[in-house]
Enzyme design. Sequence first.
Site, PDB file in Angstrom:
ATOM      1  N   LYS A 157       0.790  -1.175  -0.032  1.00  0.00           N
ATOM      2  CA  LYS A 157      -0.384  -0.794  -0.110  1.00  0.00           C
ATOM      3  C   LYS A 157       0.814   1.307   0.252  1.00  0.00           C
ATOM      4  O   LYS A 157       0.410   2.081  -0.573  1.00  0.00           O
ATOM      5  CB  LYS A 157      -1.202   0.352   1.577  1.00  0.00           C
ATOM      6  CG  LYS A 157      -2.034  -1.247   0.834  1.00  0.00           C
ATOM      7  CD  LYS A 157      -3.065  -0.711   2.569  1.00  0.00           C
ATOM      8  CE  LYS A 157      -2.245  -0.459   3.920  1.00  0.00           C
ATOM      9  NZ  LYS A 157      -1.924  -2.488   4.250  1.00  0.00           N
ATOM     10  N   ARG A 195      -9.545   0.907   9.094  1.00  0.00           N
ATOM     11  CA  ARG A 195      -9.078  -0.443   9.128  1.00  0.00           C
ATOM     12  C   ARG A 195     -10.111  -0.701  10.229  1.00  0.00           C
ATOM     13  O   ARG A 195      -9.727  -1.954  10.269  1.00  0.00           O
ATOM     14  CB  ARG A 195      -7.822  -0.427  10.288  1.00  0.00           C
ATOM     15  CG  ARG A 195      -5.932  -1.030   9.276  1.00  0.00           C
ATOM     16  CD  ARG A 195      -5.167  -0.363  10.525  1.00  0.00           C
ATOM     17  NE  ARG A 195      -4.127  -1.105   9.810  1.00  0.00           N
ATOM     18  CZ  ARG A 195      -2.822  -0.448   9.416  1.00  0.00           C
ATOM     19  NH1 ARG A 195      -3.113   0.694   8.741  1.00  0.00           N
ATOM     20  NH2 ARG A 195      -1.599  -1.655   9.219  1.00  0.00           N
ATOM     21  N   ARG A 216      10.780  -6.726   4.639  1.00  0.00           N
ATOM     22  CA  ARG A 216      11.532  -5.386   4.869  1.00  0.00           C
ATOM     23  C   ARG A 216      11.826  -5.518   6.729  1.00  0.00           C
ATOM     24  O   ARG A 216      12.321  -4.477   5.834  1.00  0.00           O
ATOM     25  CB  ARG A 216       9.599  -4.835   5.232  1.00  0.00           C
ATOM     26  CG  ARG A 216       9.431  -3.296   5.020  1.00  0.00           C
ATOM     27  CD  ARG A 216       7.791  -2.682   4.999  1.00  0.00           C
ATOM     28  NE  ARG A 216       7.625  -3.095   6.056  1.00  0.00           N
ATOM     29  CZ  ARG A 216       6.141  -2.998   6.234  1.00  0.00           C
ATOM     30  NH1 ARG A 216       5.559  -2.077   5.269  1.00  0.00           N
ATOM     31  NH2 ARG A 216       5.027  -2.870   7.460  1.00  0.00           N
ATOM     32  N   ARG A 241      11.766  -1.782  11.010  1.00  0.00           N
ATOM     33  CA  ARG A 241      10.350  -1.379  11.582  1.00  0.00           C
ATOM     34  C   ARG A 241      10.623  -1.729  12.955  1.00  0.00           C
ATOM     35  O   ARG A 241      10.637  -3.978  13.110  1.00  0.00           O
ATOM     36  CB  ARG A 241       9.704  -1.595  10.365  1.00  0.00           C
ATOM     37  CG  ARG A 241       9.157  -0.463  10.321  1.00  0.00           C
ATOM     38  CD  ARG A 241       7.917   0.163   9.494  1.00  0.00           C
ATOM     39  NE  ARG A 241       7.113  -0.555   9.853  1.00  0.00           N
ATOM     40  CZ  ARG A 241       5.553  -0.432   9.407  1.00  0.00           C
ATOM     41  NH1 ARG A 241       5.506   0.246   8.306  1.00  0.00           N
ATOM     42  NH2 ARG A 241       4.535  -0.720   9.959  1.00  0.00           N
ATOM     43  N   ARG A 255      -0.600  -9.197  13.629  1.00  0.00           N
ATOM     44  CA  ARG A 255      -0.840  -7.854  12.535  1.00  0.00           C
ATOM     45  C   ARG A 255      -2.139  -7.974  11.287  1.00  0.00           C
ATOM     46  O   ARG A 255      -2.592  -8.375  11.011  1.00  0.00           O
ATOM     47  CB  ARG A 255       0.771  -7.251  11.855  1.00  0.00           C
ATOM     48  CG  ARG A 255       0.985  -6.054  12.549  1.00  0.00           C
ATOM     49  CD  ARG A 255       1.449  -5.664  12.400  1.00  0.00           C
ATOM     50  NE  ARG A 255       2.151  -4.714  11.161  1.00  0.00           N
ATOM     51  CZ  ARG A 255       3.140  -4.595  10.534  1.00  0.00           C
ATOM     52  NH1 ARG A 255       4.325  -5.281  10.708  1.00  0.00           N
ATOM     53  NH2 ARG A 255       2.655  -3.947   9.868  1.00  0.00           N
TER      54      ARG A 255
HETATM   55  P1  AMP Z   1       1.305   0.760   9.072  1.00  0.00           P
HETATM   56  O1  AMP Z   1       2.275   1.546   8.449  1.00  0.00           O
HETATM   57  O2  AMP Z   1      -0.043   1.535   8.460  1.00  0.00           O
HETATM   58  O3  AMP Z   1       0.771  -1.286   8.684  1.00  0.00           O
HETATM   59  O4  AMP Z   1       0.025   1.380  10.485  1.00  0.00           O
HETATM   60  C1  AMP Z   1       1.698   0.710  11.597  1.00  0.00           C
HETATM   61  C2  AMP Z   1       0.915   0.254  12.918  1.00  0.00           C
HETATM   62  O5  AMP Z   1       0.330   1.825  13.426  1.00  0.00           O
HETATM   63  C3  AMP Z   1       0.497  -0.384  12.906  1.00  0.00           C
HETATM   64  O6  AMP Z   1      -0.088  -1.936  13.189  1.00  0.00           O
HETATM   65  C4  AMP Z   1      -1.196  -0.089  14.389  1.00  0.00           C
HETATM   66  O7  AMP Z   1      -0.701  -0.336  15.182  1.00  0.00           O
HETATM   67  C5  AMP Z   1      -1.131   1.670  13.856  1.00  0.00           C
HETATM   68  N1  AMP Z   1      -2.403   2.016  12.724  1.00  0.00           N
HETATM   69  C6  AMP Z   1      -1.841   2.414  11.251  1.00  0.00           C
HETATM   70  N2  AMP Z   1      -2.904   3.101  11.089  1.00  0.00           N
HETATM   71  C7  AMP Z   1      -4.659   2.957  12.063  1.00  0.00           C
HETATM   72  C8  AMP Z   1      -5.308   2.870  11.516  1.00  0.00           C
HETATM   73  N3  AMP Z   1      -6.621   2.841  11.351  1.00  0.00           N
HETATM   74  N4  AMP Z   1      -6.543   2.638  12.775  1.00  0.00           N
HETATM   75  C9  AMP Z   1      -5.609   1.584  13.507  1.00  0.00           C
HETATM   76  N5  AMP Z   1      -4.134   1.822  13.928  1.00  0.00           N
HETATM   77  C10 AMP Z   1      -3.611   2.193  12.660  1.00  0.00           C
END
Ligand code: AMP
Length: 189
Positions: free
Chosen positions: A16, A91, A130, A136, A147
Amino acid sequence: MSATRLLLLGPPGAGKGTQAARLMDALGVPQISTGDMFRAAVADGTEVGQLAKGYMDRGELVPDEVVIRVAAERLRKDDAAKGFILDGFPRTTAQAEALDSLLSELGRPLEICVALVCSDDELVRRLLKRAGIEGRADDNEDIIRNRMRVYHAETAPLLDYYRTRGLLAEVDGLGGIEEIAGRIAEVLA
Ligand code: AMP
């Protein structure tokens, strides 16, 4: 390409972020990634960052009310008036509903939800890769599996949510970056 208010949906590791960044350049509209915003907040030590950090480290979702507040604030900024690429938000169904009401209040409804489709095995493989490159904290194997579980339980229902509203376009997320970008361009055309 005509749509400028779009959402990229997909499991962690589906690409994404990579595709959203390309679309940002192609469409000239901002990429809005709640994950990036939370990582920046953690790095800056803000109140939101302190709140989000534990959830992120465990591979859990940050509570809806926090995410919705942060995303709404961002979407209300002037640069989002011309369009946006949502990446990693919404999400949950509650987030999707909050997004709908905000966008209808702003008179700028979502035009399309592009869902990247990818198998779990491929996702875990990519996320582990990654982890090696970006380091990360939430990219180790146990957290990755968590996740994925959270994605299936909380986020996958959004496929139906957007399908029902006639907004869903599913795109095969397997292949090279260019190849996938080409498929996305096709559904946006
Ligand atoms: P991402 O980089 O989009 O994978 O987000 C990393 C982490 O941020 C996720 O595993 C969640 O802990 C938090 N996070 C990001 N976006 C959301 C969302 N829309 N709702 C809840 N948690 C989020």
